[in-house]
Design an enzyme around this catalytic site. Sequence first.
Site, PDB file in Angstrom:
ATOM      1  N   GLY D 156      -1.184   2.225  -6.412  1.00 44.20           N
ATOM      2  CA  GLY D 156      -0.303   1.010  -5.575  1.00 44.20           C
ATOM      3  C   GLY D 156       0.317   1.885  -4.438  1.00 44.20           C
ATOM      4  O   GLY D 156       0.236   3.223  -4.459  1.00 44.20           O
ATOM      5  N   CYS D 157       0.668   1.174  -3.560  1.00 42.10           N
ATOM      6  CA  CYS D 157       1.002   1.938  -2.154  1.00 42.10           C
ATOM      7  C   CYS D 157       2.553   2.255  -2.526  1.00 42.10           C
ATOM      8  O   CYS D 157       2.488   3.511  -2.178  1.00 42.10           O
ATOM      9  CB  CYS D 157       1.232   0.586  -1.148  1.00 42.10           C
ATOM     10  SG  CYS D 157       2.194  -0.873  -1.715  1.00 42.10           S
ATOM     11  N   TYR D 158       3.555   1.708  -2.882  1.00 39.42           N
ATOM     12  CA  TYR D 158       4.841   2.462  -3.239  1.00 39.42           C
ATOM     13  C   TYR D 158       4.431   3.612  -4.353  1.00 39.42           C
ATOM     14  O   TYR D 158       5.132   4.680  -4.031  1.00 39.42           O
ATOM     15  CB  TYR D 158       5.708   1.508  -3.842  1.00 39.42           C
ATOM     16  CG  TYR D 158       6.387   0.489  -2.875  1.00 39.42           C
ATOM     17  CD1 TYR D 158       6.760   0.746  -1.722  1.00 39.42           C
ATOM     18  CD2 TYR D 158       6.044  -1.104  -3.374  1.00 39.42           C
ATOM     19  CE1 TYR D 158       7.469  -0.332  -1.102  1.00 39.42           C
ATOM     20  CE2 TYR D 158       6.515  -1.984  -2.320  1.00 39.42           C
ATOM     21  CZ  TYR D 158       7.299  -1.576  -1.222  1.00 39.42           C
ATOM     22  OH  TYR D 158       7.895  -2.733  -0.366  1.00 39.42           O
ATOM     23  N   THR D 160       2.350   5.559  -4.637  1.00 40.56           N
ATOM     24  CA  THR D 160       1.513   6.580  -3.964  1.00 40.56           C
ATOM     25  C   THR D 160       2.737   7.572  -3.333  1.00 40.56           C
ATOM     26  O   THR D 160       2.787   8.734  -3.369  1.00 40.56           O
ATOM     27  CB  THR D 160       0.553   6.298  -3.054  1.00 40.56           C
ATOM     28  OG1 THR D 160      -0.563   5.951  -3.644  1.00 40.56           O
ATOM     29  CG2 THR D 160      -0.046   7.336  -2.032  1.00 40.56           C
TER      30      THR D 160
END
Lengths: 353, 353, 353, 353
Positions: D156-158, D160
């Site tokens: 997931g972006c957050y 990471t």
Amino acid sequence: MQENLSNMIRVALIGSTGYTALEVARILLSHEKAELTIATSRSDEGKPLSEIHPSLAGRCDVALQPFDPKTIAENADVAMCCLPHGASAESVRDLALAGIRVIDFSADFRLSSVPLYEKWYGVTHPWPDRVGNVVYGMPEFFGDEIANADVVANPGCYPTSAIMPLAPLVKAGLIEADDIIVDSKSGVSGAGRSPKLGTLYCEANESIAAYAIASHRHGPEMQDLIHRIADKTVNVLFTPHLTPMDRGILSTIYARPVLQDNDTVESVSSRLMAQLRDTYRDHPFVHVVDHLPATKHVAMTNHVQMTVRVSGNEDQPGRVIIVCAIDNLSKGASGAAIQNMNVMFGIDQMTGL
Amino acid sequence: MQENLSNMIRVALIGSTGYTALEVARILLSHEKAELTIATSRSDEGKPLSEIHPSLAGRCDVALQPFDPKTIAENADVAMCCLPHGASAESVRDLALAGIRVIDFSADFRLSSVPLYEKWYGVTHPWPDRVGNVVYGMPEFFGDEIANADVVANPGCYPTSAIMPLAPLVKAGLIEADDIIVDSKSGVSGAGRSPKLGTLYCEANESIAAYAIASHRHGPEMQDLIHRIADKTVNVLFTPHLTPMDRGILSTIYARPVLQDNDTVESVSSRLMAQLRDTYRDHPFVHVVDHLPATKHVAMTNHVQMTVRVSGNEDQPGRVIIVCAIDNLSKGASGAAIQNMNVMFGIDQMTGL
Amino acid sequence: MQENLSNMIRVALIGSTGYTALEVARILLSHEKAELTIATSRSDEGKPLSEIHPSLAGRCDVALQPFDPKTIAENADVAMCCLPHGASAESVRDLALAGIRVIDFSADFRLSSVPLYEKWYGVTHPWPDRVGNVVYGMPEFFGDEIANADVVANPGCYPTSAIMPLAPLVKAGLIEADDIIVDSKSGVSGAGRSPKLGTLYCEANESIAAYAIASHRHGPEMQDLIHRIADKTVNVLFTPHLTPMDRGILSTIYARPVLQDNDTVESVSSRLMAQLRDTYRDHPFVHVVDHLPATKHVAMTNHVQMTVRVSGNEDQPGRVIIVCAIDNLSKGASGAAIQNMNVMFGIDQMTGL
Amino acid sequence: MQENLSNMIRVALIGSTGYTALEVARILLSHEKAELTIATSRSDEGKPLSEIHPSLAGRCDVALQPFDPKTIAENADVAMCCLPHGASAESVRDLALAGIRVIDFSADFRLSSVPLYEKWYGVTHPWPDRVGNVVYGMPEFFGDEIANADVVANPGCYPTSAIMPLAPLVKAGLIEADDIIVDSKSGVSGAGRSPKLGTLYCEANESIAAYAIASHRHGPEMQDLIHRIADKTVNVLFTPHLTPMDRGILSTIYARPVLQDNDTVESVSSRLMAQLRDTYRDHPFVHVVDHLPATKHVAMTNHVQMTVRVSGNEDQPGRVIIVCAIDNLSKGASGAAIQNMNVMFGIDQMTGL
């Protein structure tokens, strides 16, 4: 990645603190056949380039040097000269005389004559002998000359967005040459990286404004180059606008079609689109599209999107409206420079772009 | 603050979920002589208006009701009808017949004739009798009629930015009526509040694009109204652009001057500026300025800034370039509506604006 | 509009070229009981204020004067001092001694003690006698003192967004005073109007970054004022962020609840919301809301929106998260100043706001 | 450019209409060892991919097909599955069973256990056998497993932006594991390309807001993965914010240092920086920097910038503040997927990035 150094084109960056310099450095990071070997700056000598441009942190270890043509010529195969108009010509001369090929980002060698240059730029040209004798760095029209050039005049951003759609249509006699309006909208990066009131975030954000109406230096550049390509005198009224975005130029161009018997809106539109498609068939960065281009479609790329519309009722065609979108920092500056470099060194023009 | 209710103009908001409705509600919050008494919505009946528009939280306690002309007429003195084109005309009719004065934000009563409306809007007009018989809500030209009107057609946003500078110049015979180009740049709020791909943040941000070239409905509105004001047939080529900002319209207008003997760039420019200054001397929202207007200069206000430039060499004047900036949601919609309301109810037109 | 001049509060603007000065001028344009009578500037003396701020064109005819306390005191009832920290104190002193009431936008009189000021601002205070003896211009807490003040220290933007939700909760003993984190996001206008690299459009746009972590001067201001209001020593860790928008501050605040027996996430949340609602019941600019506030909800207004969430599983409440949104230029600066002025002159505090 | 087809990794794009799919296609345009061979879409079957994403016009001639695992497995070596959570697991299963390696952009295989997944995603998992048995696609920690994986769960972006700085510090015992706050600010592209009110330009622009406080699904993903990497249970309070920019995540992270004798602000800071530098020494996308990272520094790249600050007075170190910047669409999604693909196919992980 760069083990085989002997095969790499070595690039020098002259004047490294602005946005076009950063864009050159950025593109070179993933260019498989060229590498940045030197970068110069008067104001930040000794600092790492990545301190001036934090996006390069850990990705580029070049340090800024003073400008010394001899050192540059020994350590690079081509110099990208990102200096301001006026100041650039001298450095270009010194570099060229030192034996290194130069791509000049300034306007100093773009125009055909010294009087035209001095009228619009208000300075005495330091190397008048070469004016009118330097190829204009638009490979779509001057590829052969660029391949052999010692100095290339990298095109202006606005002119690129106007010349590319207009020159072929004027040359083919499809639009009237004496009644052309170019209404351009540019992102703020076109105004450079020196702190000025007008380009502060809170001045430029949430606002659009025209500037330099009918008096911007890129107007005569458009006229001069279309004349050079199409061999016809053209009259261009040019209005630039500052638009609240980092990058991109959209030019909305108004012209009058040269009509043929029984022409309709549709027939005029088809004829102009066909001419543009034909002109750019073998040019991989130029796309003649059916949709209306947005600057976002070409942002961060060297690509160009253009299309044609015709106003009027069905059998009474009115004006031609051309829309052309480029990225001002890429095809309008640093991308074009890399494309020119690729052509100068005989490699695929798309490499790294 | 509102103790003396009997002196307040009671305002009904018809169709309350969009940006123009919010702008009406916002302006009324600090309008000392008018107050919002009713708001209707089909989709959000029963909810507080402040739930749809969280900026009103704690500042406005109106709840959304269904559309009932009788109730509205009993509880309000004027209805602001913020419904979409086509749907609006029916509600306007029902409200007018119920005896309440109406300001219609849609285009349904702006054009002069039913055929022109039906050609451009593609629907059968539900109240054709009134078409051509409703005042256009631009107090700078139609103040007396607005004062007595039962229904006012609130102007379109783009047309406002074009008609205001063009109509006086065409009327005075200072520019050619048959060769006008309006290149307009609008903020995204002009596209409304219904979720659509093209107005998503990541589509519209960092991008500018033209749309509806030579086919936008506001082109004929410009032509129709300039004709009505100046009594001359005009030909306008209109190109709107979606610009990455919330609010604002900048129109860059190209026209040909009607030349007089010995005219220069300077003399033409002065004559046109004088005409505009003369026209708007007593109109407090319109400012004929020397600087080039930016949309930011008029954002969140009902004010208009305009100026004139002339291209060409000193004694060979070329084209006239007019730049006009408005806020599309205020003078281009809700601010104009409040100004119209003020005129309709005989109070200072600047009240609350 | 201004016929009855004798009833108007006459306002002097000291230091007129920045965004807070423009915001004062803008608000005064529609303030029914106050008017701008004088504006000073060292750098642009003689110019019309509307030349510095083109949004005032045709709307404000004040010209910039040099700073002369006597003239100012004769022609105005209150001075809004928009000078930088350090420089401001001297002007405030001279104005106060000349007999005019002053609202100081700088930090020079906000802190309680000279050592605290000199530690954080790194300058010798020019008027140390008054430090600790000037009311903090937050009418929600210090209304009575403001009403009678000769000098008011207008609050900092970030502190406003932190003090307003935190002070009542600390005072009521509902959160731990020694473990508070304030993570704030501010629009770029907070950085002022002087051209600097970091606030250029192309640097600040499309980017968010923290700055001055744990070392910003507004951290001690928060601690000092919460202590003054709540009579408890607090420890605040403050992180400001530069956010790509013109205006607005959103503070996301992390604290630990003081728990009671059988507390749940829900009970803690309700208790804190009730405390805030109770505190601000009679304060018309402060809204304790259920939704999560966005800066857009309060943009261009003097209003404050705040709410509380509590983390954790149902019967194991974790941390308190408070979100507070203000407009940094309005409630965070010029709006608060107008509100203070209204209180000082005994008129409804919402007038003009 | 693609003459030697046999050497290219053939990539299938599953679910092609969103921003992550476009980002995969964009990166592949200049990837010298991989090419897009198939793209699927339920909603736009038959259309060219470049019609859905006009930036690909003239640059990509793939047409959209229905989802057929057998055809995909025959024509591609790896499938990038860009489907929504829940819907993705089934397609991943069908693709894996058809014998093609899969990189799954959804959260369906990221978490360690079926109950944790079903608690947070509210659906019955369609392929529970593989949950907890799929490698997390972060090559900096799981490179060997990724090299041999049939299915990779793309992070997931957050998460990471939080896991990369936190996991090494927790693992080394340098910060307390039970008191971590992650305050993240994301560009709007993270919310996807489906038209919704909240992501309209005029809602998201000029505004910042928190959402899903202490209830966002990426909170448990952070906890789960840090636990997996550091072998310690951690407690993370996570607050995401919608920020007015296209791309980028900035996470400001608050933690408590594990102190040693005689620790100072400086010694704590140095120790943590050294640990991060040591961890990422051989990882070319991760840069532990001295400056405060801005999202712009990593925009349009797969790179990560992070740094550490420590609050407190010299010999009384307070909290650790970590700032980490990534591009949510690149290292937070599609760039990471390409990096994973490079690792899976044994080529330099930086190829094309």
